[in-house]
Enzyme design. Structure first.
Site, PDB file in Angstrom:
ATOM      1  N   HIS A   1       0.825  -1.226   0.000  1.00 28.34           N
ATOM      2  CA  HIS A   1       0.000   0.000   0.000  1.00 28.34           C
ATOM      3  C   HIS A   1       0.856   1.273   0.000  1.00 28.34           C
ATOM      4  CE1 HIS A   1      -3.531  -2.386   0.424  1.00 28.34           C
ATOM      5  NE2 HIS A   1      -3.236  -2.821   1.637  1.00 28.34           N
TER       6      HIS A   1
ATOM      7  N   ASP B   1      -2.881 -10.468  -2.657  1.00 23.66           N
ATOM      8  CA  ASP B   1      -3.375 -10.046  -1.341  1.00 23.66           C
ATOM      9  C   ASP B   1      -4.847  -9.641  -1.507  1.00 23.66           C
ATOM     10  OD1 ASP B   1      -2.212  -8.823   1.485  1.00 23.66           O
ATOM     11  OD2 ASP B   1      -3.900  -7.658   0.708  1.00 23.66           O
TER      12      ASP B   1
ATOM     13  N   HIS C   1      -6.379  -7.176  -0.563  1.00 25.27           N
ATOM     14  CA  HIS C   1      -6.544  -5.744  -0.835  1.00 25.27           C
ATOM     15  C   HIS C   1      -5.750  -5.330  -2.076  1.00 25.27           C
ATOM     16  CE1 HIS C   1      -7.066  -6.332   3.561  1.00 25.27           C
ATOM     17  NE2 HIS C   1      -8.083  -5.514   3.368  1.00 25.27           N
TER      18      HIS C   1
ATOM     19  N   ASP D   1      -4.651 -12.795   3.365  1.00 29.53           N
ATOM     20  CA  ASP D   1      -5.784 -12.305   4.151  1.00 29.53           C
ATOM     21  C   ASP D   1      -7.130 -12.568   3.481  1.00 29.53           C
ATOM     22  OD1 ASP D   1      -4.866 -10.527   2.249  1.00 29.53           O
ATOM     23  OD2 ASP D   1      -4.901  -8.766   3.544  1.00 29.53           O
TER      24      ASP D   1
HETATM   25 ZN   LIG Z   1      -4.304  -7.158   2.595  1.00 32.50          ZN
END
Ligand SMILES: [Zn+2]
Length: 337
Positions: free
Chosen positions: A124, A165, A167, A252
């Site tokens: 991120h 991932d 996200h 995740d």
């Molecule tokens: Zn994540």
């Protein structure tokens, strides 16, 4: 047998929260115990990486941001409501970049799976911190996957990174947004943090089609992900023939991980690993907090090393089929899909 190696340092535990935070050193215990139980962690496989220089960090981040992290690391503070810096963050983050770089160097030298088992995570983190419209840095400090990607591009002239991932890897995407020589494929849950990664986001001017976003429906499971993987990710790999692939590997999305609604299991992660066994992998550790690390991470590694676990999707949801068709329609302008 492929080469298999883990780049890991006890320093990665020195970035630590005050009080409860999901991104904490115990994550490494979950990962290591999961690998040990699958006989995929042995002392002779583990190598201590070196640090990178500040000049090297500046190839992906702006100096103001890098200096801010270094200065804040003298004590404990929050960069934003999600992301903390502690004494030890600077050393851990610098060595994590070293692990990412060494994973790439090893993957270029000899075919195999090279896992950079690092903290703090990175995908991120954009050039100067928060990337695109993200409200926070989402637990990340320096972008390890972007640094691996940059290292690979320096060595071979181009690079391909796959981020699974749960996200969106907004930091990685922002850093290479205008770079046509970096293909970034990102499969993630739609409409959650960091609120980016939509199918029409295909790269900046001159780099269109080099960014492939697959925002999967809430509650997606193995069949939904395997459908997207087989219809979009694998054909692009086949067309691009990268040799070496950077994997921004988060677990995740595993069922029971709590941070998202995804319901992935060993089936998807083993399939993903098996499907990439043609390539040499620099696998950079991102998210995953509990069960995903104990079960998803070893499943991916086992899939890669054995080549077993390949599947066709049996019952993808209508919403997943629609999502995949939408991405295909957009990306057909640049890829043979
Ligand atoms: Zn994540």
């Amino acid at each position: 047998m492929f080469q298999y190696k883990i780049f890991y340092s006890p320093l990665f535990r020195e970035h630590r929260p005050e009080g409860y935070h999901p991104e904490n050193p115990n994550r490494l215990d979950y990962a290591i115990n999961g690998l040990k139980e699958a006989s995929l962690w042995k002392e002779e496989l583990v190598e201590e990486p070196s640090d990178v220089s500040v000049e090297e960090i500046l190839t992906i981040h702006e100096s103001r941001y890098v200096e801010r992290i270094r200065n804040l690391s003298s004590g404990f503070s929050y960069l934003d409501p999600d992301t903390y810096v502690s004494p030890g963050t600077w050393e851990a983050a610098q060595r994590a970049l070293g692990a990412a770089k060494e994973a790439v160097n090893a993957a270029v030298k000899r075919k195999g799976l090279y896992l950079a088992l690092v903290r703090p995570p990175g995908h991120h983190a954009g050039k100067s911190g928060r990337a695109f419209s993200a409200p926070t840095l989402g637990f990340c400090i320096f972008n390890n996957s972007a640094f691996a990607t940059h290292t690979l591009k320096e060595l071979t002239g181009e690079a391909l990174v796959i981020d699974f991932d749960a996200h969106h890897g907004n930091g990685t995407q922002e850093i290479f947004w205008n770079d046509p020589d970096v293909v970034h494929i990102d499969i993630h849950e739609r409409d959650i943090y960091p609120w980016s990664g939509y199918p029409h986001d295909v790269g900046g001017k001159g780099a269109e089609g080099s960014k492939v976003n697959i925002p999967m429906p809430h509650y997606s499971g193995d069949d939904d992900y395997i459908l997207a993987w087989n219809r979009i990710v694998l054909p692009i790999l086949k067309e691009k023939r990268p040799g070496i692939v950077v994997v921004s590997a988060g677990f995740d999305g595993f069922t029971g991980e709590m941070l998202t609604t995804l319901r992935l299991t060993e089936r998807f992660f083993m399939h993903a690993g098996a499907s990439l066994s043609k390539y040499s992998l620099a696998m950079i550790f991102e998210g995953g907090y509990t069960v995903g690390l104990m079960r998803g991470l070893p499943a991916f590694v086992r899939g890669y090393l054995t080549g077993e676990g390949w599947r066709e999707p049996s019952e993808p949801s209508y919403d997943a089929i629609k999502t995949v068709e939408n991405v295909l329609e957009i990306q057909r302008e640049w890829w043979r899909l």
